[in-house]
Design an enzyme around this catalytic site. Sequence first.
Site, PDB file in Angstrom:
ATOM      1  N   GLN A 128       0.815  -1.207   0.000  1.00  9.71           N
ATOM      2  CA  GLN A 128       0.000   0.000   0.000  1.00  9.71           C
ATOM      3  C   GLN A 128       0.855   1.266   0.000  1.00  9.71           C
ATOM      4  O   GLN A 128       0.524   2.251  -0.672  1.00  9.71           O
ATOM      5  CB  GLN A 128      -0.946   0.009   1.207  1.00  9.71           C
ATOM      6  CG  GLN A 128      -2.042  -1.035   1.160  1.00  9.71           C
ATOM      7  CD  GLN A 128      -3.065  -0.772   0.067  1.00  9.71           C
ATOM      8  OE1 GLN A 128      -3.287   0.359  -0.340  1.00  9.71           O
ATOM      9  NE2 GLN A 128      -3.702  -1.842  -0.405  1.00  9.71           N
ATOM     10  N   ARG A 134      12.696   3.030   7.759  1.00 11.58           N
ATOM     11  CA  ARG A 134      13.706   2.713   8.771  1.00 11.58           C
ATOM     12  C   ARG A 134      15.095   2.793   8.160  1.00 11.58           C
ATOM     13  O   ARG A 134      15.273   2.669   6.940  1.00 11.58           O
ATOM     14  CB  ARG A 134      13.463   1.309   9.336  1.00 11.58           C
ATOM     15  CG  ARG A 134      13.507   0.229   8.278  1.00 11.58           C
ATOM     16  CD  ARG A 134      13.281  -1.159   8.857  1.00 11.58           C
ATOM     17  NE  ARG A 134      13.132  -2.148   7.808  1.00 11.58           N
ATOM     18  CZ  ARG A 134      14.126  -2.669   7.095  1.00 11.58           C
ATOM     19  NH1 ARG A 134      15.368  -2.289   7.324  1.00 11.58           N
ATOM     20  NH2 ARG A 134      13.882  -3.572   6.160  1.00 11.58           N
ATOM     21  N   HIS A 142       3.668  -4.522  13.444  1.00 11.65           N
ATOM     22  CA  HIS A 142       4.782  -3.616  13.743  1.00 11.65           C
ATOM     23  C   HIS A 142       4.316  -2.252  14.236  1.00 11.65           C
ATOM     24  O   HIS A 142       5.113  -1.489  14.781  1.00 11.65           O
ATOM     25  CB  HIS A 142       5.623  -3.396  12.486  1.00 11.65           C
ATOM     26  CG  HIS A 142       6.367  -4.602  12.020  1.00 11.65           C
ATOM     27  ND1 HIS A 142       7.318  -5.227  12.772  1.00 11.65           N
ATOM     28  CD2 HIS A 142       6.288  -5.292  10.852  1.00 11.65           C
ATOM     29  CE1 HIS A 142       7.813  -6.262  12.098  1.00 11.65           C
ATOM     30  NE2 HIS A 142       7.195  -6.323  10.942  1.00 11.65           N
ATOM     31  N   GLN A 143       3.057  -1.922  14.019  1.00 10.27           N
ATOM     32  CA  GLN A 143       2.652  -0.534  14.184  1.00 10.27           C
ATOM     33  C   GLN A 143       2.789  -0.013  15.606  1.00 10.27           C
ATOM     34  O   GLN A 143       3.228   1.123  15.822  1.00 10.27           O
ATOM     35  CB  GLN A 143       1.214  -0.349  13.675  1.00 10.27           C
ATOM     36  CG  GLN A 143       1.111  -0.384  12.163  1.00 10.27           C
ATOM     37  CD  GLN A 143      -0.256   0.043  11.665  1.00 10.27           C
ATOM     38  OE1 GLN A 143      -1.118   0.474  12.426  1.00 10.27           O
ATOM     39  NE2 GLN A 143      -0.466  -0.081  10.366  1.00 10.27           N
ATOM     40  N   HIS A 159      -5.833   0.482   7.520  1.00  5.53           N
ATOM     41  CA  HIS A 159      -6.605  -0.621   8.099  1.00  5.53           C
ATOM     42  C   HIS A 159      -6.796  -0.287   9.560  1.00  5.53           C
ATOM     43  O   HIS A 159      -5.917   0.288  10.210  1.00  5.53           O
ATOM     44  CB  HIS A 159      -5.841  -1.934   7.924  1.00  5.53           C
ATOM     45  CG  HIS A 159      -6.484  -3.142   8.531  1.00  5.53           C
ATOM     46  ND1 HIS A 159      -7.837  -3.384   8.469  1.00  5.53           N
ATOM     47  CD2 HIS A 159      -5.951  -4.185   9.221  1.00  5.53           C
ATOM     48  CE1 HIS A 159      -8.117  -4.528   9.084  1.00  5.53           C
ATOM     49  NE2 HIS A 159      -6.991  -5.031   9.556  1.00  5.53           N
TER      50      HIS A 159
END
Length: 347
Positions: A25, A45, A82-83, A105
């Site tokens: 996305q 990152r 991971h969020q 999402h």
Amino acid sequence: MKVHYDADSSIIQDKQVAVIGYGSQGHAHALNLHDSDVDVAVGLRDGSSSREKAEQQGLTVMGISEAAEWGNVVMFLIPDQHQKDVYEEHLADNMTPGTALGFGHGFNIHYDRIEPPEVVDVFMVAPKSPGHLVRRTYTEGSGVPCLAAVAQDASGGAMKLAVSYADAIGGTHAGVIETTFKDETETDLFGEQAVLCGGSQALIQASFETLVDAGYPPELAYFECMHELKLIVDLYFEGGLEYMNYSISDTAEYGNYTRGPRVIDDDVREEMQDILAEIQSGEFADEWIEEYENGAPNLLEARENLKEHQIEQVGRKLRGMMPWLDGDDGSEDGEAADAEEAATESA
């Protein structure tokens, strides 16, 4: 239900949008925003393999914290698992008044894994499509349907911002449907598990195994249970269930009505209700996060087992004889690599 087919494009064009992540996305959103004259930067990152790719495609790339500080709209498009950690390390300190935090999402907001301060807008724009199709349809002058939702409206204009954002990635060409984080999250997970991924894969594998175990050639079973499915799904997509039945033979239609309910019987329906209840209660979310934090052993084992399944071995051979299938499978956006890294990274 409210559906938007246009929007005030100036709302998002007046913002600085930081897209966090450049996977399926992320790459589509960033590129579509850029081509819609939105000031956009990608947050990655240190050492990300996507940095060179994003820069080659004409995008500005920053570190995650730097991008979150720069953007007054921060679109969070990294994998669900991971969020929470990335938010706490890189985004939380930059959630200041006037900032908007967006999601593709609703998982982490709906299940309270991330709790932004009350002074920021929290919205969602969820394209109902894989990212490479979000990008492809945009370049073709159209788009894919999007869901838009607001969890916090600190500014009083969060929904207008969400719809403007959706417009900039092509969503208003197909329709932007207003919904809630709850409804998007729960229906999305259920659809994935019961139909789109879990249900369809299990049905394909079981029907293939049934034919092969009965002595039919695996190649024939592959074509019947896997290859031809796309033709049927295309009919569903074009005109619904009735159009599919209109397009097939009377024999197939009669078999559909009389045998289909024997496959999807009351026991299956009860199992679907149980799956939905696990999603609604948060049980599935807790199970998945625990699985990931333990190194995803069940996920990795399932992936390896699938690679060795006969339907995959036969399918690779048969698809190799169909050169017309070669093309854009979405791998250029790093989705497969990101998924592998996400599953294998230790807690």
